[in-house]
Structure formats: structure tokens, C-alpha cells
Scaffold this motif. Structure first.
Motif, mmCIF file in Angstrom:
data_model
loop_
_atom_site.group_PDB
_atom_site.id
_atom_site.type_symbol
_atom_site.label_atom_id
_atom_site.label_comp_id
_atom_site.label_asym_id
_atom_site.label_seq_id
_atom_site.Cartn_x
_atom_site.Cartn_y
_atom_site.Cartn_z
ATOM 1 N N MET A 31 -9.708 148.908 -35.498
ATOM 2 C CA MET A 31 -10.832 147.994 -35.359
ATOM 3 C C MET A 31 -11.874 148.249 -36.442
ATOM 4 S SD MET A 31 -11.255 148.000 -31.227
ATOM 5 C CE MET A 31 -11.807 146.314 -31.223
ATOM 6 N N PHE A 33 -15.765 146.543 -37.848
ATOM 7 C CA PHE A 33 -16.895 145.765 -37.372
ATOM 8 C C PHE A 33 -17.839 145.474 -38.530
ATOM 9 C CE2 PHE A 33 -15.650 146.772 -33.082
ATOM 10 C CZ PHE A 33 -15.102 148.035 -33.188
ATOM 11 N N TYR A 35 -21.892 144.431 -39.359
ATOM 12 C CA TYR A 35 -23.255 144.379 -38.816
ATOM 13 C C TYR A 35 -24.206 143.826 -39.867
ATOM 14 C CZ TYR A 35 -21.880 147.473 -34.958
ATOM 15 O OH TYR A 35 -21.285 148.012 -33.848
ATOM 16 N N SER A 42 -33.257 147.074 -36.363
ATOM 17 C CA SER A 42 -32.020 147.667 -35.875
ATOM 18 C C SER A 42 -30.808 146.861 -36.368
ATOM 19 C CB SER A 42 -32.055 147.690 -34.348
ATOM 20 O OG SER A 42 -30.915 148.338 -33.840
ATOM 21 N N LEU A 43 -29.640 147.310 -35.997
ATOM 22 C CA LEU A 43 -28.401 146.642 -36.415
ATOM 23 C C LEU A 43 -27.999 145.585 -35.396
ATOM 24 C CD1 LEU A 43 -28.251 149.723 -37.517
ATOM 25 C CD2 LEU A 43 -25.869 149.149 -37.974
ATOM 26 N N LEU A 45 -24.671 143.211 -34.385
ATOM 27 C CA LEU A 45 -23.241 143.031 -34.595
ATOM 28 C C LEU A 45 -22.944 141.586 -34.940
ATOM 29 C CD1 LEU A 45 -20.371 144.299 -34.409
ATOM 30 C CD2 LEU A 45 -20.351 143.578 -32.010
ATOM 31 N N THR A 48 -16.186 141.422 -34.812
ATOM 32 C CA THR A 48 -15.167 142.463 -34.732
ATOM 33 C C THR A 48 -13.906 141.956 -35.399
ATOM 34 O OG1 THR A 48 -16.089 143.239 -32.632
ATOM 35 C CG2 THR A 48 -13.835 143.914 -33.157
ATOM 36 N N ARG A 96 -13.812 152.179 -36.101
ATOM 37 C CA ARG A 96 -13.726 153.063 -34.951
ATOM 38 C C ARG A 96 -12.400 153.795 -35.014
ATOM 39 N NH1 ARG A 96 -15.702 153.792 -29.769
ATOM 40 N NH2 ARG A 96 -14.224 154.981 -28.531
ATOM 41 N N TYR A 103 -18.062 156.017 -34.320
ATOM 42 C CA TYR A 103 -17.884 155.030 -35.367
ATOM 43 C C TYR A 103 -18.343 155.592 -36.703
ATOM 44 C CZ TYR A 103 -17.308 151.597 -31.638
ATOM 45 O OH TYR A 103 -16.857 150.901 -30.551
ATOM 46 N N TYR B 36 -26.887 158.226 -32.829
ATOM 47 C CA TYR B 36 -26.628 158.081 -34.257
ATOM 48 C C TYR B 36 -27.924 158.319 -35.026
ATOM 49 C CZ TYR B 36 -22.004 156.048 -33.479
ATOM 50 O OH TYR B 36 -20.702 155.862 -33.132
ATOM 51 N N TYR B 87 -30.777 156.458 -33.068
ATOM 52 C CA TYR B 87 -30.389 155.421 -32.127
ATOM 53 C C TYR B 87 -29.621 156.033 -30.957
ATOM 54 C CZ TYR B 87 -31.326 151.965 -35.804
ATOM 55 O OH TYR B 87 -31.912 151.176 -36.770
ATOM 56 N N ASP B 92 -20.181 153.589 -25.693
ATOM 57 C CA ASP B 92 -19.198 153.979 -26.696
ATOM 58 C C ASP B 92 -18.158 154.870 -26.033
ATOM 59 O OD1 ASP B 92 -17.804 154.524 -28.965
ATOM 60 O OD2 ASP B 92 -19.220 155.997 -29.709
ATOM 61 N N ASN B 93 -17.260 154.274 -25.333
ATOM 62 C CA ASN B 93 -16.227 155.033 -24.635
ATOM 63 C C ASN B 93 -14.864 154.504 -25.073
ATOM 64 O OD1 ASN B 93 -15.210 152.894 -22.666
ATOM 65 N ND2 ASN B 93 -17.403 152.849 -22.314
ATOM 66 N N ALA B 96 -14.546 150.786 -24.950
ATOM 67 C CA ALA B 96 -15.514 149.890 -25.584
ATOM 68 C C ALA B 96 -14.999 149.450 -26.941
ATOM 69 C CB ALA B 96 -16.846 150.588 -25.733
ATOM 70 N N ASN B 97 -15.304 148.246 -27.297
ATOM 71 C CA ASN B 97 -14.822 147.703 -28.559
ATOM 72 C C ASN B 97 -15.890 147.606 -29.627
ATOM 73 O OD1 ASN B 97 -12.203 147.343 -27.617
ATOM 74 N ND2 ASN B 97 -12.753 145.409 -26.661
ATOM 75 N N ASN B 98 -17.126 147.801 -29.295
ATOM 76 C CA ASN B 98 -18.151 147.600 -30.308
ATOM 77 C C ASN B 98 -19.424 148.336 -29.892
ATOM 78 O OD1 ASN B 98 -19.155 145.901 -28.261
ATOM 79 N ND2 ASN B 98 -18.037 144.187 -29.127
ATOM 80 N N LEU B 99 -20.360 148.353 -30.776
ATOM 81 C CA LEU B 99 -21.621 149.033 -30.541
ATOM 82 C C LEU B 99 -22.756 148.030 -30.586
ATOM 83 C CD1 LEU B 99 -21.371 152.234 -32.755
ATOM 84 C CD2 LEU B 99 -21.000 152.025 -30.304
ATOM 85 N N PHE B 100 -23.692 148.161 -29.665
ATOM 86 C CA PHE B 100 -24.898 147.367 -29.698
ATOM 87 C C PHE B 100 -26.079 148.318 -29.823
ATOM 88 C CE2 PHE B 100 -23.308 143.163 -28.993
ATOM 89 C CZ PHE B 100 -22.086 143.373 -28.390
ATOM 90 N N PHE B 101 -26.801 148.164 -30.900
ATOM 91 C CA PHE B 101 -27.895 149.068 -31.204
ATOM 92 C C PHE B 101 -29.197 148.565 -30.608
ATOM 93 C CE2 PHE B 101 -26.313 152.159 -34.320
ATOM 94 C CZ PHE B 101 -25.042 151.668 -34.520
ATOM 95 N N GLY B 102 -29.982 149.495 -30.070
ATOM 96 C CA GLY B 102 -31.333 149.192 -29.639
ATOM 97 C C GLY B 102 -32.292 149.360 -30.800
#
Lengths: 114, 111
Positions: A31, A33, A35, A42-43, A45, A48, A96, A103, B36, B87, B92-93, B96-102
């Protein structure tokens, strides 16, 4: 962990043109990604990208504007099409991999549209 | 996806221990907590990941209470080079397929 080479590192482009950003991973990854990061923000997405299938886009991003290719397990490209100044941002790719390292990110492409 | 809340910014003097707390009240049972670090003009870099209790590596420690609704990243004896944005992410396990950042926490280390 994997190492990602991303290029170009920066570019200044004319509005209405397109820019293709490349990411090369030094190992095979399932995979990848893409961003976007506005300066100081912040980032977010974009999509994918899995090898052998069409990319999955997040809300607010469409394939016509951000076409993505994933020809093999080590490479991906993101094209920013028909650019406008609002597309000025930093674009990052990520992969990933299994294990505890999460990541890995490329160093980013700083795009300025004039 | 569990939303995360962390302070926007923090300042610290060199040599001090820095603790950055992240709230994630809606964390799911199978969610991990990952931190991160991002320096200017670079992509984020993995620091540490945990599920519960305490995790320590050569860079940082991560403290997670029993209810897992928050977590604290601890940086021992910070130096100027630790100035970065940190961050906290949840989810993120392996599934999970992706990351969403705060928003992240901008840490400034002062000499």
C-alpha cells in the motif's frame, strides 16, 4: 524500515499545467498513500494506491484532478492536473509495511502554482 | 476513526523532560496509538507505537492508562534538534489502511 525517494523536491508551475510527482520505495510494499500538507498545517490524505487496482480517493479529491499510477510494488506517481494557485501545497507519499515501524514518508514535494 | 486532541504548541528548555498528552476518547478496542515527528521540509517520521501500559524505545516513552482514552509521549532531556511537530494518531493497527492526522503539537525547544 523502507526508504522512499520522492521527486521533484520542489517546483514552480504555471496555472493550467500538470505536474507528476514520483515516489520510489526501496522495498516492495502493498500500500502507498498520497497526502497534501498546506504550510503550517496538518496532513490530509488524498488517496490510497494499491498495485493492480484503481486508487481509492478521499472525500474532496477526484481522479480527474489527481490521477495516480501504481505500476508495481515499489513505485507510484501522483499527477496534479490543470493546476491553480489553490493547489500550491506540499505533497507527500507514504508506504506501509509490516511490523512495528508504521508508515514511512517521502520528503515531500513543495509545489507553487503561479 | 477515533479523533485525537492535543495541545497546539509547547515550549521547553533544553535538557528538560517533555510530556505531550493526546486525548482519544473514542478509541476502539483494536486501535493502536502511534506518534510521529515532523521536521520542517521533511515527511513525518515514526517515533513510537503502543496499545496499553508503557512502551519505551531509544527515542521516547509512551504512557497509556488503563482506559486508553489518552496517551502521553515523553521525550527525555530534549535538545534543540527535538524542535518539531508531534502528531498523535489512533488506528494504525494491522487492519488499518491509512492514517488520518490531527493538528499536531508544535514543540519548540529553547536554549
Amino acid at each position: 524500515s523502507a526508504v522512499i525517494s520522492q521527486k521533484p523536491s520542489r517546483d514552480i508551475c504555471q496555472r493550467g499545467t500538470s505536474l507528476t510527482i514520483q515516489c520510489q520505495v526501496d522495498s516492495q510494499v502493498t500500500m502507498m498513500f498520497w497526502y497534501r500538507q498546506q504550510p503550517g498545517q496538518s496532513l490530509t490524505l488524498i488517496a490510497t494506491a494499491n498495485q493492480g487496482s484503481e486508487a481509492t480517493y478521499e472525500s474532496g479529491f477526484v481522479i480527474d484532478k489527481f490521477p495516480i499510477s501504481r505500476p508495481n510494488l515499489t513505485f507510484s506517481t501522483l499527477t496534479v492536473s490543470n493546476m491553480s494557485p489553490e493547489d500550491s501545497s506540499i505533497y507527500l507519499c507514504s508506504s506501509r509495511e509490516p511490523g512495528p515501524y508504521g508508515y514511512t514518508f517521502g520528503s515531500g514535494t513543495r509545489l507553487t502554482v503561479v | 476513526l477515533a479523533k485525537t486532541t492535543q495541545p497546539i504548541s509547547m515550549d521547553s528548555y533544553e535538557g528538560q523532560e517533555v510530556n505531550i498528552t493526546c486525548s482519544h476518547n473514542n478509541i476502539a478496542t483494536n486501535d493502536y496509538i502511534t506518534w510521529y515527528q515532523q521536521f520542517p521540509s521533511q515527511g513525518p517520521r515514526f517515533i513510537i507505537q503502543g496499545y496499553k501500559t508503557k512502551v519505551t524505545n531509544e527515542v521516547a516513552s509512551l504512557f497509556i492508562p488503563a482506559d486508553r482514552k489518552s496517551s502521553t509521549l515523553s521525550l527525555p532531556r530534549v535538545s534543540l534538534s527535538d524542535t518539531a511537530v508531534y502528531y498523535c494518531l489512533v488506528g494504525d493497527n494491522p487492519g488499518a489502511n491509512n492514517l488520518f492526522f490531527g493538528t499536531g503539537t508544535r514543540l519548540t525547544v529553547i536554549p
